[in-house]
Write an enzyme that holds these catalytic residues in place. Sequence first.
Site: not given
Length: 474
Positions: A244, A249, A256, A267, A326, A328, A330
């Site tokens: 990933k 993010d 968030k 992330d 959020d 995102e 995946r």
Amino acid sequence: MNFKCVKKFDGKFEKYVLISTNIDATIPNHFSEVVKATLTQLIKKEDFSSEKCKKIEMNTLDGDKVINVTFLYLGNPAKLNAKNIRENLYTGLKGITGEVMIIPLDEKSDNVDAIAEIIEHINYKFDKYLSEKKKEFLKVHYLTNKKLPKLIEGYELGKISNIVKDMINEPAEFMTPHMLAKTAEKLGKDYGFEVEILDEKMAAKLGMHSYLSVARAAHHRPYVIVMRYFGNPESEYKYGLVGKGLTYDTGGLSLKPTTGMVGMKEDMGGAATMIGAMCSIAKMQLKKNVTCVVAACENSIGPNAYRPGDIVNTMNGKTVEVTNTDAEGRLTLIDALTYIIRKEKVDEVIDAATLTGAILVALGEDVTGVFSNDNEAAKKLIAASDNWNEYFWQMPMFDGFKRYLKSDIADMQNTGSKFGGSVNAAKFLEEFVEGKKWIHLDIAGTVFANGGNPYYEKGPTGQVFKTIYSYIKA
């Protein structure tokens, strides 16, 4: 160089560390009789009943020279393994600086791989943005008669671990998707694997619209990073790695809170992990064929940001209703999985991702969650972690979780029930592996330490890639 193996004792040092798993160890004749007798008496006075590692330190005269001698007892040899040996070495050697000669006193303590790895771990400091840089380092001359390979595995992987930490430590204003791609290119040249970079136009032609929907509001544009290593031309079997690569993010329109965004430069920890795996596989010249894909981007907000309620198309043809922007990671991973399976023709896939906060609730900060459609593969990977101070646990993958991913207007939705969140995310990814042997690693807890683990300072841990390396090596 902070670590060097030597075959002859050198009396020039002011610091010596004797490592043993035997409380009745004989102090070597390298030292004077006075030093040997004094240290032997100090050892006899200590209580070793707790069976934990213990450090005995003394300053003394050796002839006309003042030296510092440390006796480090690693613990009961019957209870030592690769994990606690590393933790005990770290505890015992941490805080020692300067030129040091380390002398193992028995076979169990003569572990050149563990010592070399620990030295790199101890010496690490991300001080690029600090006015005052780290000045004191532990520089070891390790006395051993063992016949050593050209490349010491622990030392090489220890250095790569620090590269992984550096990538994660960099702020998002520096480690953009483009910079992550350039970093991979440089490491490919340094370590010996090829790198191909796909821009967003190329990704769009491939149909990677789920991934590009996450990226579309960001100022820093997305890049797909493809890394290839062919170590065994006689084999057609190919391992696939997916990381990933969210370099930052915000949560998108499902924004968030500030406290939740502070650490979001991490992330891309899955990407850094898999780039580290590629470096280690190539450096150690494994006779394996491995391809790695990172779909790098930022999840930002803007006039054209993707929205809750949108339906996105994926590279494999399925449609996904976005119920939370959020979730995102995946959405980027599924297109990367499809790409590596269909375009790179891999035979099995491992992905690593800081995917869910739910995994921290389930397993805490010290254990990586393992999800797989192949129990034997999962067991093999977990067993590979026995070589390192890393912990993994297999999570359930019952088909009943699929019901939480149903959508009334698309083939599926990107979030499920708030209960079993990490499993729901894994079941979502499983829909895109097309029957290939697959392992998903949720590293949201283990990519970063908050200071509670005695083996990891606060910050990126640089772990997990070593277990992946050992899994592929086996």
